[in-house]
Design a protein around this motif. Sequence first.
Motif, PDB file in Angstrom:
ATOM      1  N   THR A 331       0.852  -1.187   0.000  1.00 51.13           N
ATOM      2  CA  THR A 331       0.000   0.000   0.000  1.00 51.13           C
ATOM      3  C   THR A 331       0.884   1.231   0.000  1.00 51.13           C
ATOM      4  O   THR A 331       1.654   1.439   0.942  1.00 51.13           O
ATOM      5  N   LYS A 394      -1.755  -1.228  -3.831  1.00 52.22           N
ATOM      6  CA  LYS A 394      -2.894  -0.435  -3.376  1.00 52.22           C
ATOM      7  C   LYS A 394      -2.363   0.986  -3.150  1.00 52.22           C
ATOM      8  O   LYS A 394      -1.228   1.147  -2.700  1.00 52.22           O
ATOM      9  N   ARG A 414      -7.763   5.636 -10.382  1.00 55.62           N
ATOM     10  CA  ARG A 414      -8.248   4.625 -11.315  1.00 55.62           C
ATOM     11  C   ARG A 414      -7.862   4.984 -12.752  1.00 55.62           C
ATOM     12  O   ARG A 414      -7.537   4.104 -13.559  1.00 55.62           O
ATOM     13  N   GLU A 420      -6.834  -1.013  -6.507  1.00 57.24           N
ATOM     14  CA  GLU A 420      -7.406  -0.831  -5.171  1.00 57.24           C
ATOM     15  C   GLU A 420      -7.015   0.554  -4.670  1.00 57.24           C
ATOM     16  O   GLU A 420      -5.830   0.880  -4.584  1.00 57.24           O
ATOM     17  N   ASP A 442     -12.059   1.696  -1.458  1.00 57.79           N
ATOM     18  CA  ASP A 442     -11.937   0.255  -1.248  1.00 57.79           C
ATOM     19  C   ASP A 442     -11.447  -0.080   0.159  1.00 57.79           C
ATOM     20  O   ASP A 442     -11.678  -1.200   0.643  1.00 57.79           O
ATOM     21  N   THR A 492     -15.886  -2.338   4.636  1.00 60.30           N
ATOM     22  CA  THR A 492     -14.626  -1.707   4.215  1.00 60.30           C
ATOM     23  C   THR A 492     -13.502  -2.062   5.188  1.00 60.30           C
ATOM     24  O   THR A 492     -13.642  -1.839   6.397  1.00 60.30           O
TER      25      THR A 492
END
Length: 571
Positions: A331, A394, A414, A420, A442, A492
Amino acid sequence: MSTTDTRQQDEEMRLRGTPASRGAAVGPVVRVPAPLGEPAAGPEVPGERRETEAARIAPAAAEVGARLMALGGRPGLDPEVANVLFATSMMAEDPALLDAATAQVREHGTPPARAVYEAAARFVAQLRAAGGYMAERAGDVADVRDRLVAELLGVPAPGVPPLDGPSVLVARDLAPADTATLEPATALALVTEEGGPTSHTAILARSLGVPAVVGCPGAAGLADGTLVRVDGAAGTVETVPAGTAVGADRSAAGPTTVDGPVTTTDGHRVAVVANIAEAKDAERAAAVGAEGVGLLRTELTFLSAATEPSPPDQRAGYAATMAPLHGRPVTARTLDAGADKPVPFLAMAPEPNPALGVRGQRVFDRGAADHDGVLDRQLAALVGGAVDAGVRLKVMAPMIATAAEARRFVARARAAGAGEVGVMIEVPAAVLGARELLAEVDFVSVGTNDLTQYLFAADRQSGALAGLNDPWQPALLRLLEQLCREAAVSGTPVGVCGEAAADPDLAVVLVGLGVTSLSASPAALPAVAARIAASDLDACRRAASAALAAPDAATARASAGAAASPGLTSP
């Protein structure tokens, strides 16, 4: 060491401060000396030498700035400490400060060191008068002042003295520049009178893997050479008998690797992941068995750059950083610029209160037109770098306060190819508006360091406010409980990537609140994982309920420990 170095105080002493970094060690005290005093006001510089003496100031400032920049660029340095070092290096060459000092020499014949001291004093007074965030920056100016004065006088810069052997460092506080060069082999433990559990001293201590106690009243009473035992988990410092073995206290040692995947004893899954900033951090994370990365700090690429790094350079850099974690989730937090993380090429306008101003994602939502494209190029580089490294990427944005801000970021991420997409929860408004915000993302990840300081309006670097920045504060835990309750409805995932996740006792409480992943420095992960694996989910929930009901942080910690068995042990 000399007899003085090994002597023990006649009267036993036991001090209690704030736990900052787990582990325990025994060693002789080495006190960090106070900063330089005022330089001499005379003799007056003769008229024919004023220009020459005035001209010494700028090169001295450049040298001080270069040293701080070099310290900030050391491989493996904690990213937050590096950020402060970069910011401080820029402060050392602040034109307003240097112009004021230079004019003092030229017009009044003030010796250069004294001129810098007096010019900085005016800046310090102005910052303190402004109050709030600006007042807390006064200490940074004073640190730069002392280093510049030392350079002009040709004496050693203030800071940690050379260590002849394993020692326990005791100081009023430690600047990041002081702690950046410490080695765990000689700096066995750190004790400071000021600071809190999210101060730079605490963060660096955890990164180094050395015990630390901060905000410890009475530490000034420990004389050089006093043999003490520091317990970073309990927050205690106590004298021990002469002849006690010096070194790490192995009786306090814990596990060294994560035995993952991590679950509670009744099978409840919790992801235990790492905070990293560069490839060496990723290597450490992989070595201890981290399941992935919960926070990849990306701003180090930008902080010292005069121009925006090219997309190919960014992609290659991210790929190299993520490569040691091939096959695992990573992430990444997008560029967190502003406040104490200045990025030169963004040319951000001065603000009266930067911590509450245009920082983080706000730079790209509300910044100047010349910021257009920086975020989009970074997102594309992250996506490409993840493909090259073979990790599951992510991405998340910092400093998100509203659902609309989250929606805009998700759309941009996106468009860049991110699969994600989530946001950081660092602003109380994001929790209060969680129902709407969670519908846009997400996942979310809580930065407890910033969330706590914004919740309590308390700068986390302020020693005087360390108690308010304690992550055991019930008000913070109640805020997290509210977030997790809303997240459970929407399905979530909620992670915590602030320093709260590094405390095994608090980690169990966080799991009980509903947090699904915990991200901390690699050195902290084995103890966190072991504590979760030794607890069942009901014990975690009992601990969380007890902490939520407590009236203060100390009671929350003690109550949580008493409420669950097995799982938590009160310090």
